[in-house]
Design a protein around this motif. Structure first.
Motif, mmCIF file in Angstrom:
data_model
loop_
_atom_site.group_PDB
_atom_site.id
_atom_site.type_symbol
_atom_site.label_atom_id
_atom_site.label_comp_id
_atom_site.label_asym_id
_atom_site.label_seq_id
_atom_site.Cartn_x
_atom_site.Cartn_y
_atom_site.Cartn_z
ATOM 1 N N GLU A 15 28.634 2.086 -18.479
ATOM 2 C CA GLU A 15 28.150 2.049 -17.085
ATOM 3 C C GLU A 15 28.849 3.109 -16.233
ATOM 4 O OE1 GLU A 15 28.728 -2.041 -15.999
ATOM 5 O OE2 GLU A 15 26.635 -2.580 -16.446
ATOM 6 N N ASN A 16 30.158 3.270 -16.445
ATOM 7 C CA ASN A 16 30.910 4.311 -15.718
ATOM 8 C C ASN A 16 30.406 5.713 -16.077
ATOM 9 O OD1 ASN A 16 32.495 2.414 -14.447
ATOM 10 N ND2 ASN A 16 34.160 2.516 -15.948
ATOM 11 N N THR A 17 30.142 5.916 -17.373
ATOM 12 C CA THR A 17 29.598 7.211 -17.828
ATOM 13 C C THR A 17 28.237 7.466 -17.196
ATOM 14 O OG1 THR A 17 30.744 6.906 -19.931
ATOM 15 C CG2 THR A 17 29.026 8.588 -19.880
ATOM 16 N N LYS A 18 27.421 6.411 -17.125
ATOM 17 C CA LYS A 18 26.077 6.534 -16.547
ATOM 18 C C LYS A 18 26.151 6.958 -15.081
ATOM 19 C CE LYS A 18 21.778 3.990 -15.783
ATOM 20 N NZ LYS A 18 21.112 2.692 -15.793
ATOM 21 N N LYS A 19 27.117 6.402 -14.341
ATOM 22 C CA LYS A 19 27.295 6.780 -12.920
ATOM 23 C C LYS A 19 27.629 8.266 -12.802
ATOM 24 C CE LYS A 19 28.885 2.237 -11.355
ATOM 25 N NZ LYS A 19 30.103 1.443 -11.028
ATOM 26 N N ILE A 20 28.492 8.750 -13.713
ATOM 27 C CA ILE A 20 28.901 10.168 -13.678
ATOM 28 C C ILE A 20 27.706 11.072 -13.980
ATOM 29 C CG2 ILE A 20 30.326 11.926 -14.831
ATOM 30 C CD1 ILE A 20 32.383 9.597 -15.328
ATOM 31 N N THR A 21 26.952 10.744 -15.040
ATOM 32 C CA THR A 21 25.803 11.593 -15.423
ATOM 33 C C THR A 21 24.725 11.573 -14.342
ATOM 34 O OG1 THR A 21 24.858 9.777 -16.723
ATOM 35 C CG2 THR A 21 26.181 11.407 -17.911
ATOM 36 N N ALA A 255 20.915 12.058 -20.590
ATOM 37 C CA ALA A 255 22.158 11.314 -20.840
ATOM 38 C C ALA A 255 22.161 9.993 -20.064
ATOM 39 C CB ALA A 255 23.363 12.164 -20.430
ATOM 40 N N THR A 256 21.670 10.026 -18.813
ATOM 41 C CA THR A 256 21.599 8.810 -17.990
ATOM 42 C C THR A 256 20.645 7.793 -18.621
ATOM 43 O OG1 THR A 256 22.006 10.144 -16.008
ATOM 44 C CG2 THR A 256 21.140 7.937 -15.646
ATOM 45 N N ASP A 257 19.484 8.279 -19.087
ATOM 46 C CA ASP A 257 18.497 7.397 -19.739
ATOM 47 C C ASP A 257 19.062 6.793 -21.019
ATOM 48 O OD1 ASP A 257 16.765 8.036 -17.709
ATOM 49 O OD2 ASP A 257 15.572 9.465 -18.879
ATOM 50 N N ASN A 258 19.760 7.630 -21.799
ATOM 51 C CA ASN A 258 20.368 7.134 -23.053
ATOM 52 C C ASN A 258 21.445 6.091 -22.772
ATOM 53 O OD1 ASN A 258 18.764 8.798 -24.584
ATOM 54 N ND2 ASN A 258 20.287 10.417 -24.798
ATOM 55 N N ALA A 259 22.223 6.326 -21.715
ATOM 56 C CA ALA A 259 23.261 5.363 -21.329
ATOM 57 C C ALA A 259 22.618 4.028 -20.932
ATOM 58 C CB ALA A 259 24.094 5.916 -20.169
ATOM 59 N N GLY A 260 21.504 4.094 -20.194
ATOM 60 C CA GLY A 260 20.767 2.885 -19.803
ATOM 61 C C GLY A 260 20.279 2.101 -21.018
#
Length: 292
Positions: A15-21, A255-260
Motif C-alpha cells: 500500500e505504501n509503494t502504491k501511494k509512491i507510484t 506499477a500502481t495497477d499492479n500494486a492494487g
C-alpha cells in the motif's frame, strides 16, 4: 496468527509503494504537459532558421558550407546520444540504446571508427560500460533543457566534423509521438543534405527577399547552419524529455495497477488464512466439548 501478521505487513508495505507510484504518476503527468509545450515552442525557431539559411544558400549557390560536404566512404562516425538522467521510465532508454548499439556494431563491422557525445546520465553510463569513446558529455539537465548546457558538448562534435576528423554525425533520441507511443530515432545529422534545406512554395514566397551581408555571405551561412544544428539537437532533447515523462507516467500507472492487484490477492489470502484459523479454533472447541 503469525502468518496473518506477516501478510498484514506485506499488505501495508505494498500500500505504501502504491501511494509512491501514484504520486510519481501524477507528477509525471504534470511535467509531461510542460515538456510537450517546450517541445512545440522550439519548432518555430528551427523552422525559421532553416528557411532563412535555405534562402541564403539559393542566393549563393557557388558556396558550399563545411556542414554540407560529403566525404565519400566514412572512416570515423560520431554519435550524439540523447537519453534521460533518471530511470523508472519503462523501456525508453533500453530501446534507444539497443538501436544505437546495433548501428555502432554495423559501422564497426565495416571498419568505421566510432566516437560519441552523451547527453543524459543513462546514455553516458552505458557508453562507458561498453567501452565506446565519449569525447564530451552533458548530464543533470533538469526538467527544462538549457541550450547553453548543450552547446559545449555538441560543438566538440561539430568542430570535429568541420576539421574532417569525423565524416558523419548521427543524432540518437526518442521521438515523442503521443502519450502512449515514443519511437527511438537514429538520424543522420551531418553532413546536411539538400533535403534538410528544402522549402515549400509558401516558404519561398515568405522568405523571397535579398540580404545585405556583414561581414560576408559564407560567414553568415555557416553561423546560421551552426545555430540550425544546435536547434535540431535542442529539439531532440525536448522531444526526449516529453517522451521520458510520458513513459514514466505510463510505467507508474502500470506499477500502481499492479500494486492494487497484489493488495487484492494478499487480502484474499489473509481472509482465507483467518477463516481457516477461526474454523480450526471452533473445531478444537467442539472436539473438547465432545470429549467432556
Amino acid at each position: 496468527m503469525a502468518v496473518g501478521k506477516e501478510i498484514r505487513g506485506k499488505i501495508k508495505s505494498v500500500e505504501n509503494t502504491k501511494k509512491i507510484t501514484k504520486a510519481m504518476e501524477m507528477v509525471a503527468a504534470s511535467k509531461m504537459r510542460k515538456a510537450q509545450e517546450r517541445m512545440r515552442a522550439a519548432r518555430p525557431y528551427s523552422d525559421k532558421i532553416r528557411n532563412i539559411t535555405a534562402n541564403l544558400s539559393q542566393a549563393n549557390p557557388e558556396y558550399q558550407s563545411p556542414y554540407m560536404r560529403s566525404g565519400g566512404n566514412a572512416k570515423k562516425v560520431g554519435f550524439i546520444v540523447v537519453t534521460t538522467d533518471k530511470g523508472l521510465c519503462g523501456g525508453l532508454n533500453t530501446n534507444i540504446l539497443r538501436a544505437i548499439t546495433t548501428k555502432m556494431r554495423e559501422l564497426q563491422g565495416e571498419g568505421v571508427g566510432v566516437e560519441a557525445v552523451a547527453i543524459g546520465n543513462k546514455g553516458y553510463g552505458f557508453l562507458n560500460r561498453i567501452g565506446a569513446k565519449v569525447v564530451s558529455h552533458a548530464i543533470q539537465l533538469g526538467d527544462a533543457p538549457q541550450l547553453e548546457k548543450l552547446i559545449g558538448p555538441v560543438k566538440v562534435m561539430l568542430d570535429a566534423f568541420v576539421a574532417g576528423q569525423v565524416d558523419a554525425v548521427y543524432l540518437c533520441f526518442t521521438q515523442f509521438i503521443n502519450t502512449m507511443k515514443q519511437e527511438p530515432q537514429v538520424q543522420q545529422l551531418l553532413p546536411l543534405s539538400a533535403a534538410h534545406l528544402q522549402q515549400t512554395a509558401a516558404e519561398k514566397a515568405q522568405y523571397g527577399w535579398d540580404y545585405i551581408y556583414e561581414p560576408d555571405a559564407p560567414s553568415v551561412i555557416d553561423e546560421l547552419l551552426t545555430r540550425y544544428i544546435e536547434a535540431l539537437v535542442y529539439q531532440a532533447v525536448a522531444d526526449n524529455m516529453a517522451s521520458e515523462q510520458s513513459a514514466r507516467m505510463v510505467a507508474m500507472k502500470a506499477a500502481t495497477d499492479n500494486a492494487g492487484n497484489l493488495i487484492a490477492e494478499l487480502k484474499l489470502i489473509y481472509n482465507k488464512t483467518r477463516q481457516a484459523a477461526i474454523t480450526k479454533e471452533l473445531s478444537e472447541i467442539v472436539s473438547g466439548a465432545a470429549a467432556v
